[in-house]
Design an enzyme around this catalytic site. Structure first.
Site, PDB file in Angstrom:
ATOM      1  N   HIS A  62       0.781  -1.283   0.117  1.00  9.67           N
ATOM      2  CA  HIS A  62       0.052   0.101   0.041  1.00  9.67           C
ATOM      3  C   HIS A  62       0.808   1.432  -0.058  1.00  9.67           C
ATOM      4  O   HIS A  62       1.874   1.215   0.553  1.00  9.67           O
ATOM      5  CB  HIS A  62      -0.932   0.040   1.277  1.00  9.67           C
ATOM      6  CG  HIS A  62      -1.666  -1.224   1.300  1.00  9.67           C
ATOM      7  ND1 HIS A  62      -1.939  -1.821   2.395  1.00  9.67           N
ATOM      8  CD2 HIS A  62      -2.435  -1.881   0.279  1.00  9.67           C
ATOM      9  CE1 HIS A  62      -2.878  -2.871   2.320  1.00  9.67           C
ATOM     10  NE2 HIS A  62      -3.027  -3.062   1.124  1.00  9.67           N
ATOM     11  N   GLU A 143      -5.392   6.517  -2.015  1.00  9.17           N
ATOM     12  CA  GLU A 143      -4.663   5.294  -1.706  1.00  9.17           C
ATOM     13  C   GLU A 143      -4.250   4.537  -3.162  1.00  9.17           C
ATOM     14  O   GLU A 143      -5.045   4.699  -4.091  1.00  9.17           O
ATOM     15  CB  GLU A 143      -5.318   4.352  -0.873  1.00  9.17           C
ATOM     16  CG  GLU A 143      -6.698   3.813  -1.410  1.00  9.17           C
ATOM     17  CD  GLU A 143      -7.667   2.959  -0.595  1.00  9.17           C
ATOM     18  OE1 GLU A 143      -7.131   2.510   0.623  1.00  9.17           O
ATOM     19  OE2 GLU A 143      -8.473   2.230  -0.957  1.00  9.17           O
ATOM     20  N   ASP A 168      -6.505  -6.668  -1.773  1.00 10.93           N
ATOM     21  CA  ASP A 168      -5.306  -6.726  -2.175  1.00 10.93           C
ATOM     22  C   ASP A 168      -4.911  -7.701  -3.296  1.00 10.93           C
ATOM     23  O   ASP A 168      -4.209  -7.472  -4.106  1.00 10.93           O
ATOM     24  CB  ASP A 168      -4.300  -7.211  -0.828  1.00 10.93           C
ATOM     25  CG  ASP A 168      -3.986  -6.126   0.113  1.00 10.93           C
ATOM     26  OD1 ASP A 168      -4.502  -4.961  -0.049  1.00 10.93           O
ATOM     27  OD2 ASP A 168      -3.644  -6.384   1.353  1.00 10.93           O
TER      28      ASP A 168
END
Length: 183
Positions: A62, A143, A168
């Site tokens: 991330h 993000e 993810d």
């Protein structure tokens, strides 16, 4: 604290210098002055605490795009993790290179991760907890992520992947349009 440069410019491992006696130990995990002396960001807006169950579980990779790009200072307080960072800085000589560190409750090491890096980890124990300082407030619209098994990066995880979030797994692979983060 001892600050050791890593192979990726701007990233450091921080090795504590504990005071140990018959009662146990005492150490500083963070010091504004010592971070400033190293030329590192020393103002943090969030402290996050993450717990992960299942040996081999992965969280990551991330990052936040500017203007919410963040510095992270990561420490494992319970169990052990295989901590991974990827340099995503557009003009960096180590663009798309990664480095890993074993962080655990025994060694008490910390990793300083500059802006423009993706971060993630794999648990090496059945349970692991990490605490990390973050220089920016989280912004969902900013993000980003790099897929944990992207061949363009080639992370060699220590263990077979046991568990990973749907979020993810759904991160797309890097393609020719990804030119990096411009800070």
């Amino acid at each position: 604290m001892k600050f050791n440069k890593t192979s990726l410019e701007g990233a450091y491992t921080i090795i504590p210098e504990p005071f140990i006696d018959n009662r146990g130990f005492f150490l500083r995990s963070f010091c504004t002055e010592e971070f400033a002396q190293q030329g590192l960001v020393n103002t943090f807006l969030q402290i996050n605490h993450s717990g992960t169950r299942g040996k081999g579980s992965i969280r990551g990779m991330h990052f936040q795009f500017p203007p919410f790009a963040e510095v992270k200072v990561v420490k494992c307080t319970k169990g052990a993790i295989f901590d991974v960072i990827i340099d995503l800085r557009k003009n960096s000589p180590t663009f798309l290179q990664w480095e890993s560190f074993e962080l655990n409750e025994e060694n008490k090491h910390t990793v300083y991760i500059p802006q423009g890096f993706a971060h993630g980890f794999q648990t090496l124990t059945d349970e692991a907890e990490i605490i990390y300082l973050v220089s920016q407030v989280y912004n969902k619209a900013s993000e980003g992520g790099i897929r944990y098994d992207d061949a363009a990066v080639g992370i060699k995880w220590k263990l077979p992947v046991a568990t990973i979030s749907e979020k993810d797994v759904s991160i797309p692979y890097i393609d020719s349009t990804f030119k990096g983060i411009d800070l």
